[in-house]
Design an enzyme around this catalytic site. Structure first.
Site, PDB file in Angstrom:
ATOM      1  N   LYS A  36      66.076  33.528 -13.346  1.00 41.54           N
ATOM      2  CA  LYS A  36      64.737  32.342 -12.492  1.00 41.54           C
ATOM      3  C   LYS A  36      65.564  31.080 -11.915  1.00 41.54           C
ATOM      4  O   LYS A  36      66.251  31.006 -10.802  1.00 41.54           O
ATOM      5  CB  LYS A  36      63.551  32.466 -12.496  1.00 41.54           C
ATOM      6  N   ASN A  37      66.091  30.319 -12.901  1.00 38.76           N
ATOM      7  CA  ASN A  37      66.825  29.267 -12.592  1.00 38.76           C
ATOM      8  C   ASN A  37      68.604  29.036 -12.842  1.00 38.76           C
ATOM      9  O   ASN A  37      68.818  27.702 -12.188  1.00 38.76           O
ATOM     10  CB  ASN A  37      66.590  28.216 -14.407  1.00 38.76           C
ATOM     11  N   ARG A  43      55.929  34.371 -11.143  1.00 37.91           N
ATOM     12  CA  ARG A  43      56.810  32.879 -10.870  1.00 37.91           C
ATOM     13  C   ARG A  43      58.485  33.311 -11.588  1.00 37.91           C
ATOM     14  O   ARG A  43      58.826  34.042 -10.752  1.00 37.91           O
ATOM     15  CB  ARG A  43      56.014  31.936 -10.791  1.00 37.91           C
ATOM     16  N   ARG A  56      56.847  14.550 -11.976  1.00 41.00           N
ATOM     17  CA  ARG A  56      58.342  15.267 -11.624  1.00 41.00           C
ATOM     18  C   ARG A  56      59.059  15.276 -10.188  1.00 41.00           C
ATOM     19  O   ARG A  56      58.812  15.199  -8.667  1.00 41.00           O
ATOM     20  CB  ARG A  56      58.619  17.074 -11.488  1.00 41.00           C
ATOM     21  N   ASP A  93      60.814  24.510 -22.246  1.00 39.65           N
ATOM     22  CA  ASP A  93      60.482  26.198 -21.326  1.00 39.65           C
ATOM     23  C   ASP A  93      59.891  26.936 -22.505  1.00 39.65           C
ATOM     24  O   ASP A  93      59.711  27.991 -22.468  1.00 39.65           O
ATOM     25  CB  ASP A  93      61.741  26.646 -20.009  1.00 39.65           C
ATOM     26  N   CYS A 122      53.202  18.550  -9.885  1.00 38.17           N
ATOM     27  CA  CYS A 122      52.528  20.113 -10.795  1.00 38.17           C
ATOM     28  C   CYS A 122      51.591  19.675 -11.977  1.00 38.17           C
ATOM     29  O   CYS A 122      52.104  18.890 -12.944  1.00 38.17           O
ATOM     30  CB  CYS A 122      54.124  21.043 -10.601  1.00 38.17           C
TER      31      CYS A 122
HETATM   32  C1  EPZ Z   1      64.369  22.392 -14.080  1.00 35.06           C
HETATM   33  O1  EPZ Z   1      63.385  21.902 -13.621  1.00 35.06           O
HETATM   34  C2  EPZ Z   1      63.881  23.665 -14.149  1.00 35.06           C
HETATM   35  N1  EPZ Z   1      63.551  24.000 -13.164  1.00 35.06           N
HETATM   36  C3  EPZ Z   1      62.271  23.631 -15.563  1.00 35.06           C
HETATM   37  O2  EPZ Z   1      62.275  25.379 -15.594  1.00 35.06           O
HETATM   38  C4  EPZ Z   1      62.710  23.247 -16.514  1.00 35.06           C
HETATM   39  O3  EPZ Z   1      61.316  22.769 -17.313  1.00 35.06           O
HETATM   40  C5  EPZ Z   1      63.596  22.300 -16.258  1.00 35.06           C
HETATM   41  O4  EPZ Z   1      64.576  22.363 -15.485  1.00 35.06           O
HETATM   42  C6  EPZ Z   1      64.360  21.225 -17.779  1.00 35.06           C
HETATM   43  O5  EPZ Z   1      64.716  21.753 -18.277  1.00 35.06           O
HETATM   44  C7  EPZ Z   1      64.433  24.799 -12.552  1.00 35.06           C
HETATM   45  O6  EPZ Z   1      66.058  24.838 -12.861  1.00 35.06           O
HETATM   46  C8  EPZ Z   1      64.340  25.639 -10.668  1.00 35.06           C
HETATM   47  P1  EPZ Z   1      64.096  17.750 -14.915  1.00 35.06           P
HETATM   48  P2  EPZ Z   1      64.053  20.509 -13.115  1.00 35.06           P
HETATM   49  O7  EPZ Z   1      64.841  17.530 -12.941  1.00 35.06           O
HETATM   50  O8  EPZ Z   1      64.674  20.279 -12.531  1.00 35.06           O
HETATM   51  C9  EPZ Z   1      62.597  14.015 -14.637  1.00 35.06           C
HETATM   52  C10 EPZ Z   1      60.203  26.423 -16.075  1.00 35.06           C
HETATM   53  O9  EPZ Z   1      59.544  26.858 -16.476  1.00 35.06           O
HETATM   54  N2  EPZ Z   1      63.092  13.533 -13.401  1.00 35.06           N
HETATM   55  O10 EPZ Z   1      65.338  18.880 -15.214  1.00 35.06           O
HETATM   56  O11 EPZ Z   1      62.613  19.877 -11.877  1.00 35.06           O
HETATM   57  C11 EPZ Z   1      61.758  14.974 -14.966  1.00 35.06           C
HETATM   58  O12 EPZ Z   1      59.789  14.844 -14.343  1.00 35.06           O
HETATM   59  C12 EPZ Z   1      60.337  25.263 -15.448  1.00 35.06           C
HETATM   60  O13 EPZ Z   1      61.043  27.886 -15.451  1.00 35.06           O
HETATM   61  C13 EPZ Z   1      63.008  12.586 -12.761  1.00 35.06           C
HETATM   62  O14 EPZ Z   1      62.349  11.632 -12.955  1.00 35.06           O
HETATM   63  O15 EPZ Z   1      63.588  19.511 -13.843  1.00 35.06           O
HETATM   64  C14 EPZ Z   1      61.398  15.410 -15.913  1.00 35.06           C
HETATM   65  O16 EPZ Z   1      60.550  14.396 -17.138  1.00 35.06           O
HETATM   66  C15 EPZ Z   1      59.744  24.544 -15.272  1.00 35.06           C
HETATM   67  N3  EPZ Z   1      63.213  12.446 -11.272  1.00 35.06           N
HETATM   68  C16 EPZ Z   1      62.759  15.443 -16.378  1.00 35.06           C
HETATM   69  O17 EPZ Z   1      63.481  14.041 -15.206  1.00 35.06           O
HETATM   70  C17 EPZ Z   1      64.204  13.198 -10.783  1.00 35.06           C
HETATM   71  O18 EPZ Z   1      64.916  12.898  -9.655  1.00 35.06           O
HETATM   72  C18 EPZ Z   1      64.000  16.458 -16.749  1.00 35.06           C
HETATM   73  O19 EPZ Z   1      63.618  16.973 -15.209  1.00 35.06           O
HETATM   74  C19 EPZ Z   1      64.386  14.481 -11.723  1.00 35.06           C
HETATM   75  C20 EPZ Z   1      64.015  14.739 -13.177  1.00 35.06           C
END
Ligand code: EPZ
Length: 423
Positions: free
Chosen positions: A22-23, A403, A121, A311, A116
């Protein structure tokens, strides 16, 4: 609303095939916006989030055909560069259209994703990175308004950008944006997740010039245009990890086809520490275990790849609540990713939370109950708990599951589980 009704106690035996990730599929579908000729994908999982992304792209004017796992996307005639709130609120990954729209059309209007269940996020790093490339971005009425019309030949400019946090979709968004920018972009502290690597491989087939992906410094040399290509989406390591934990808990022997152990080193290491036997070849993984009563609880600390994936945190908590001994589960990526804890306590789990660490004491059995899914991976962890709980477990709000898991109950039942979907 659909529910899952699980009769616990069955061992799992046999083999299933893991779907495309998915990701990886979500960012790669959005990358189609960069191409002037059709992008042909295979191994695309049939998931709600994939459907939502395709609808969003069609809403912009893309022509999309779906036949089984094959998806062809033609973005030669994009009529509008907007991602409306009613579509973005259902799926945060819609933010992944921002980079491609800005890179190819010089304009994008994308709704800010809401928070969420697992955390606020924010997308501040996506926005700062695009601003580093010269984009003019302001937020009004809950929308990100971005433009490059003031820039030389209205194109993003290559830049060096250090990401304050490792962000998976942030890295993906900026890599897509940089692929059509003027000059060279260097992304530092980049995410190394396999899905980022897979997306970069697809972009390279489309004509992008990217080096360093899979390390924390990615360099992208912008090109004039990108064209379509053919790409098979990488297998879903989190789906695979989920079935590995299920088998460790129920006991049995299961082989996962279209699964890559090299994407799951940290997870497989923990399963072996718990006492399961895990073997693999190039594209399959086999696990053999005696069931939760013989498992040792393992300490978990999530962190960016190649460390233990966030995850998989909820799934390992489901294992620890019935494994032998006391364990600590520490979540360092998201601020609120313990929503599954109180549901597991309803099943009889002994968990206490202290900040971002849960202390888990293994109990000798769980009692089936009605529980509620709150987010994708929490839902999966409740299914795992239901597989070993005594009697019947009912999981409500399983749209979360749909999802991210293709044909979950069919795959589990083919291995000997007793899972029914009722509405
Ligand atoms: C991706 O989300 C995945 N989703 C998530 O999978 C996964 O848990 C996550 O990466 C971490 O591995 C997809 O790829 C579609 P991040 P993402 O940006 O990119 C903070 C699932 O279950 N952050 O790596 O949204 C954020 O709040 C889903 O399949 C900022 O502060 O996660 C988090 O604490 C859930 N500012 C951390 O960084 C930003 O601009 C990591 O988030 C971006 C992120």
């Amino acid at each position: 609303m659909d529910k899952l009704v699980i009769q616990g106690g069955n061992r799992l035996n046999g083999e299933i095939t893991i779907s495309g990730a998915k990701n990886a599929a979500l960012p790669i579908l959005c990358a189609a916006l960069l191409a002037e000729t059709p992008l042909k994908l295979s191994s695309v999982p049939a998931l709600k989030d994939v459907g939502s992304t395709i609808k969003l792209l069609e809403n912009m004017g893309a022509k999309v055909t779906v036949i089984d796992d094959k998806v062809t996307l033609d973005a030669s005639l994009i009529t509008n560069q907007e991602a409306p709130y009613e579509m973005v609120k259902t799926m945060r990954a819609s933010i992944l259209v921002l980079g491609p729209l800005l890179a190819r059309f010089g304009h994008a209007r994308v709704s800010l994703p809401g928070g969420c269940a697992i955390g606020s996020r924010p997308v501040d790093l996506h926005i700062k990175g695009l601003q580093a490339m010269g984009a003019e971005i302001h937020i009004e009425h809950g929308y990100i308004e971005a433009t490059t019309k003031h820039l030389p030949n209205k194109r993003l400019q290559g830049a060096r950008y250090y990401m304050d946090l490792v962000t998976v979709t942030g890295t993906e968004n900026l890599m897509m944006a940089a692929s059509l920018a003027n000059g060279i972009t260097v992304l530092e502290n980049a995410a190394k997740e396999p899905e980022v690597v897979d997306m970069a491989e697809c972009l390279t087939k489309m004509g992008a010039k990217i080096t360093g992906v899979g390390t924390d410094v990615i360099t992208i040399e912008g090109v004039e245009r990108l064209s379509g290509a053919e790409h098979a989406v990488v297998c879903d390591r989190i789906e695979a990890g989920t079935y590995l934990v299920a088998t460790a808990m129920t006991g049995g022997k299961v082989r996962l086809n279209n699964a890559r152990a090299d994407l799951l080193d940290a997870v497989i290491e923990k399963l072996r520490d718990a006492g399961a036997t895990v073997n693999s070849d190039k594209n399959s993984i086999t696990i053999e275990a005696d069931g939760y009563a013989k498992l040792k609880a393992v300490n978990i600390r999530t962190a960016p790849h190649p460390a233990f994936p966030t995850d998989m945190q909820a799934q390992f908590m489901a294992m620890n609540i019935v494994a032998q001994g006391v364990s600590k589960v520490t979540e360092t990526i998201f601020e609120n990713r313990f929503m599954h804890v109180q549901e597991m306590q309803r099943l009889g789990a002994d968990i206490s939370i202290d900040g971002n660490t849960a202390l888990v004491k293994g109990v000798s059995y769980l009692d089936g109950a009605t529980v509620m899914a709150t987010d994708l991976r929490a839902s999966a962890s409740l299914v795992l708990a239901g597989l070993v709980a005594r009697g019947e477990t009912v999981i409500e709000r399983i749209y979360h599951l749909d999802r991210g898991y293709e044909n979950l109950e069919a795959k589990l039942n083919s291995l000997g589980a007793d899972v029914k979907r009722v509405n």
